[in-house]
Design an enzyme around this catalytic site. Structure first.
Site, PDB file in Angstrom:
ATOM      1  N   GLY A 135       0.782  -1.228   0.000  1.00  0.00           N
ATOM      2  CA  GLY A 135       0.000   0.000   0.000  1.00  0.00           C
ATOM      3  C   GLY A 135       0.812   1.276   0.000  1.00  0.00           C
ATOM      4  CD  GLU A 136       5.677   3.037   3.109  1.00  0.00           C
ATOM      5  OE1 GLU A 136       6.737   3.690   3.118  1.00  0.00           O
ATOM      6  OE2 GLU A 136       5.405   2.139   3.923  1.00  0.00           O
ATOM      7  CB  ALA A 137       3.616   6.040  -2.644  1.00  0.00           C
ATOM      8  CB  ILE A 182       3.988   1.064  -5.255  1.00  0.00           C
ATOM      9  CG1 ILE A 182       2.944   0.371  -4.378  1.00  0.00           C
ATOM     10  CG2 ILE A 182       3.566   1.020  -6.719  1.00  0.00           C
ATOM     11  CD1 ILE A 182       1.601   1.065  -4.340  1.00  0.00           C
TER      12      ILE A 182
END
Length: 183
Positions: free
Chosen positions: A146-148, A151
């Site tokens: 979920g963390e940018a 990703i």
């Protein structure tokens, strides 16, 4: 082992009786030899043991990925000493792994995780695939965290692996490009 016991009992009951085989009738002893039963039994036991080890390895990794390395080495799924290639192979081809945990493991910033991430990306056959098709293939093997920042690490590794595997594009002559303007 229950299935093996049942098959063995059936084989013992059938010994001495006659069975139809091919065009004629032959005694059971001639139709099937006992070593074939033993080979089938050991093959079945080997497959059962392999499945048990895979299940145990997946459960171990899913519970605590950072502490599972020694257990995975003991089960024979990761080389000793651990190599990024063997860990990437384990992550890519082991059924039962939690895909969310695989994504989190691959996106961590540790040196070994980065090497595993690179080996994992290198294990995909991206050559000749379109970008969307290659990205779908990759994302079917894990879930994005979920963390940018995490990703971004994964997408950067994907972009590098995808770019390296694409055939080079050669500039053709006479197409009105900048090279023609210089003449």
């Amino acid at each position: 082992s229950g299935l093996v016991s049942i098959l063995h009992a059936i084989a013992l009951r059938c010994e001495g009786r006659r069975v139809v085989r091919g065009e004629g009738i032959a005694p059971v002893g001639q139709a099937h030899s006992p070593p074939e039963y033993a080979a089938a039994e050991t093959e079945l036991q080997r497959k059962k043991e392999q499945k048990r080890r895979l299940t145990l390895a997946a459960r171990t990794f899913n519970s605590e990925p950072s502490k599972s390395m020694t257990a995975l080495q003991g089960l024979g799924f990761v080389s000793t000493p651990p190599s990024p290639e063997s860990m990437a192979e384990f992550l890519r081809h082991t059924p039962g792994l939690d895909l969310r945990i695989v994504g989190e493991y691959l996106s961590k910033r540790h040196d070994f995780n980065g090497q595993v991430r690179k080996a994992f990306m290198d294990s995909f056959p991206f050559t000749g695939l379109g970008l969307v098709e290659a990205l779908r293939m990759l994302l079917s093997s894990f879930r994005l965290p979920g963390e940018a920042q995490l990703i971004e690490r994964l997408m950067e590794s994907f972009a590098e692996a995808y770019f390296i595997r694409q055939p080079p594009v050669h500039a053709g002559g006479g197409d009105g490009g900048a090279a023609d303007d210089a003449k």
